[in-house]
Design an enzyme around this catalytic site. Structure first.
Site, PDB file in Angstrom:
ATOM      1  N   ASP A 102      -1.015   1.408  -4.597  1.00  0.00           N
ATOM      2  CA  ASP A 102      -1.782   0.261  -5.088  1.00  0.00           C
ATOM      3  C   ASP A 102      -3.213   0.638  -5.464  1.00  0.00           C
ATOM      4  OD1 ASP A 102      -2.526   0.530  -2.332  1.00  0.00           O
ATOM      5  OD2 ASP A 102      -3.262  -1.526  -2.337  1.00  0.00           O
ATOM      6  N   ASP A 143      -2.944   6.334  -3.922  1.00  0.00           N
ATOM      7  CA  ASP A 143      -1.753   5.714  -3.330  1.00  0.00           C
ATOM      8  C   ASP A 143      -1.202   4.640  -4.279  1.00  0.00           C
ATOM      9  OD1 ASP A 143      -3.587   3.660  -2.954  1.00  0.00           O
ATOM     10  OD2 ASP A 143      -2.953   3.220  -0.919  1.00  0.00           O
ATOM     11  N   ASP A 198      -5.898   1.947  -4.000  1.00  0.00           N
ATOM     12  CA  ASP A 198      -7.131   1.730  -3.239  1.00  0.00           C
ATOM     13  C   ASP A 198      -7.499   2.910  -2.341  1.00  0.00           C
ATOM     14  OD1 ASP A 198      -5.199   1.365  -1.286  1.00  0.00           O
ATOM     15  OD2 ASP A 198      -5.914  -0.601  -0.632  1.00  0.00           O
ATOM     16  N   SER A 242       0.832  -1.199   0.000  1.00  0.00           N
ATOM     17  CA  SER A 242       0.000   0.000   0.000  1.00  0.00           C
ATOM     18  C   SER A 242       0.872   1.256   0.000  1.00  0.00           C
ATOM     19  CB  SER A 242      -0.965  -0.032   1.188  1.00  0.00           C
ATOM     20  OG  SER A 242      -1.894   1.015   1.123  1.00  0.00           O
TER      21      SER A 242
END
Length: 582
Positions: free
Chosen positions: A308, A306, A310, A147
């Site tokens: 990734d 961000d 999400d 993340s």
């Protein structure tokens, strides 16, 4: 000899140890603290997966810890699911160091069990992995990501056959299967070439992307004719060196948002995230480049996802002409209100809004105004995804879900927070309010006037290593066994201990009642004056987090109340640490 030294020697003497990891062990062999931290425990597999610093050791992310986790997952799936080998597992990865390598390693372990692996041919955002599980009908999904953690981290998230993060019960069984793997260094794998020859490895190109984009267009609240019209809303977007660029840009394009500038310095995937201190849209410094570009193009809205894809951050111009970054709670409240205001009243009769226990109570107030029921979950979007799955059986209708940490879900074709959905809807929402002569800040002000000046905050204390982990445990134990009855001069009305699932009503003679949520190491204090405080160790980082929420008569009133809560909690935690160190 201590146990961690035995594990270290097992690794150091392993003849087939990966050369890069062997080299790293050689470099740190005389550094006892580093060695102990690398081997004193196994990297924790939590309720959704594992995350850690890259490197050699059982407490690090490397090919062996990944193999062990996948080995346990494979055994769990074969014992608990049907048609596992044919349905297979879909795997995606982000732009971090070793992400692609870990994805392939995961596939080769599955291949050793004869389980088909479908792997994306390039980086993809996490919500697309969630969607792919459902679209392909796989038995599970694996996402290689850390993340918004610093560059030295990577991680491994597991998704169930519904496309949501694994539930606590599923995680418990997977952990048990992982622990049955005696030696992470000797987990069987099948060579990539053999997997391809036996058609156990399938590479995914853009077929999932295209199917996702069809679903994405359907979340629009605009009429079809309006969708086709060119929209002059000036937008700046940065994927912060991550995975979301392609889907966000195509999602905006198919709704004819034609004035979108991408921050060129941050569009290229970069595992170092070299233009930001942290690739986290929750932190205002992540918007530095977007703000500069927005000032040049006079953009109405700035978007940042961000790595990734999400989490979404949004900034808009205030009355002074400066860009103001909305909090996750503020953007969530705006998206919720826009969504409900443009929903079919018939749908709202069975509608449910989902939020976590540390997310703004403004969401509940907004939902109430549309006669929509709010359901609280534990912190973590996995619990929102699990609740949506229950709705499939109960006939309740999911209309929106969000958490304070910049996670939002508008439509349940994905079952995890989705920054792509949120980015497209945020632009549509800004376009709608601009036609009304308002900015998103104007719309937010209207919500405050109507429902009250809700304000939230969060502070965190980073305590690394074994010593830090012990300190975090001490803080939680002290707070749990000597619970607070007053914070910043405001009386506590309720104490909620989520580890034992019990609520104590202090204003009703300390009456006890059960909390109908899974157990988690978290304490929440509900205060008078519509205020609350919640203390929770992070599940993915070496931090203990303290969340705050207040409701005031004015913005200044809320800010004063919030500051007082934070100051008092900082002092309480400081005193606990000081006493424990004596």
């Amino acid at each position: 000899m201590s146990s961690w030294k035995n594990v270290y020697q097992k690794w150091d003497s392993f003849q087939k140890l990966d050369p890069s990891l062997k080299s790293e062990l050689e470099k740190i062999k005389d550094h006892k603290v580093e060695l102990e931290d690398a081997f004193y425990k196994e990297l924790t597999f939590g309720t959704g997966g594992m995350r850690g610093v890259l490197g050699a050791g059982t407490n690090r992310m490397n090919i062996y810890t990944v193999r062990k986790a996948v080995n346990g997952l494979a055994n769990y799936l074969l014992a608990n699911r049907v048609n596992v080998k044919d349905r297979g597992v879909v795997i995606a990865y982000d732009s971090r160091y070793m992400s692609q390598e870990f994805a392939i390693e995961a596939a080769t372990v599955l291949g050793a069990y004869g389980i088909k692996a479908s792997v994306f041919d390039a980086i993809r955002p996490t919500p697309l992995l969630s969607y792919a599980v459902r679209h392909l009908g796989t038995v599970a999904g694996i996402m290689i990501t850390a993340s918004h953690n610093p560059p030295e981290y990577n991680g491994f998230k597991v998704y169930n056959e519904d496309g949501g993060q694994i539930t606590p019960d599923e995680a418990t069984e997977i952990i048990e299967a992982i622990e049955e793997t005696e030696n992470e260094l000797t987990v069987p794998v099948m060579e990539q070439e053999e997997m391809e020859e036996r058609e156990l490895l399938h590479w995914i190109n853009d077929e999932i992307d295209n199917a996702y984009l069809v679903e994405l267009q359907r979340i629009s609240r605009m009429e079809p004719e309006e969708q086709k019209q060119d929209k002059g809303l000036p937008i700046v977007f940065t994927p912060l060196h991550g995975t979301a660029n392609n889907l966000v840009m195509k999602g905006l394009e198919q709704l004819n948002f034609s004035h979108v500038d991408v921050v060129e310095e941050q569009v290229k995937p970069d595992p170092e995230f070299s233009t930001v201190e942290s690739p986290n849209p929750e932190e205002h410094q992540a918007f530095t480049y977007a703000i500069k570009q927005g000032q040049k193009s006079n953009a109405s809205i700035l978007l940042a996802t961000d790595p990734d894809g999400d989490r979404l951050g949004v900034a808009v111009k205030n009355s002074s002409g400066d860009y103001q970054v909305l909090t996750g709670n503020q953007l969530g409240a705006l998206l919720l209100d826009y969504n409900l205001a443009h929903s079919d009243p018939i749908v709202l009769k069975t509608a449910r809004m989902l939020k976590t226990v540390v997310t703004t109570e403004l969401g509940r107030a907004i939902a109430d105004s549309y006669n929509v029921e709010t359901i609280d979950t534990l912190t973590g979007f996995k619990y929102i995804g699990e609740k949506i799955r229950q709705f499939d059986a109960t006939g309740e209708t999911f209309v929106f879900g969000f958490e304070e940490s910049y996670g939002y879900l508008i439509s349940s074709f994905a079952r995890d927070k989705d920054a792509v959905q949120a980015a497209v809807m945020a632009c549509e929402m800004a376009y709608y309010w601009e036609k009304q002569g308002k900015t998103l800040l104007d719309a937010l002000s209207d919500l405050y006037v109507k429902h009250g000046y809700y304000l939230e905050g969060m502070s965190s204390l980073t305590l690394k290593g074994k010593e830090g982990s012990d300190q975090i445990a001490t803080i939680m134990d002290e707070i749990r066994h000597n619970p607070l009855t007053e914070i910043a001069g405001v009386k506590v009305e309720q104490i909620e201990d989520y580890e034992v699932g019990e609520r104590t009503l202090l204003n009703e003679g300390a009456k006890k009642e059960a909390i109908q949520l899974p157990n988690e190491n978290m304490m929440k204090f509900v205060l008078e004056q519509d205020s609350w405080v919640c203390l929770r160790p992070s599940g993915t980082e070496p931090k203990i987090k303290c969340y705050y929420g207040v409701r005031g008569e004015t913005s200044a009133d809320s800010e004063q109340k919030l500051a007082s809560l934070k100051e008092d909690m900082d002092q309480i935690i400081h005193e606990i640490r000081s006493f424990s160190e004596k």
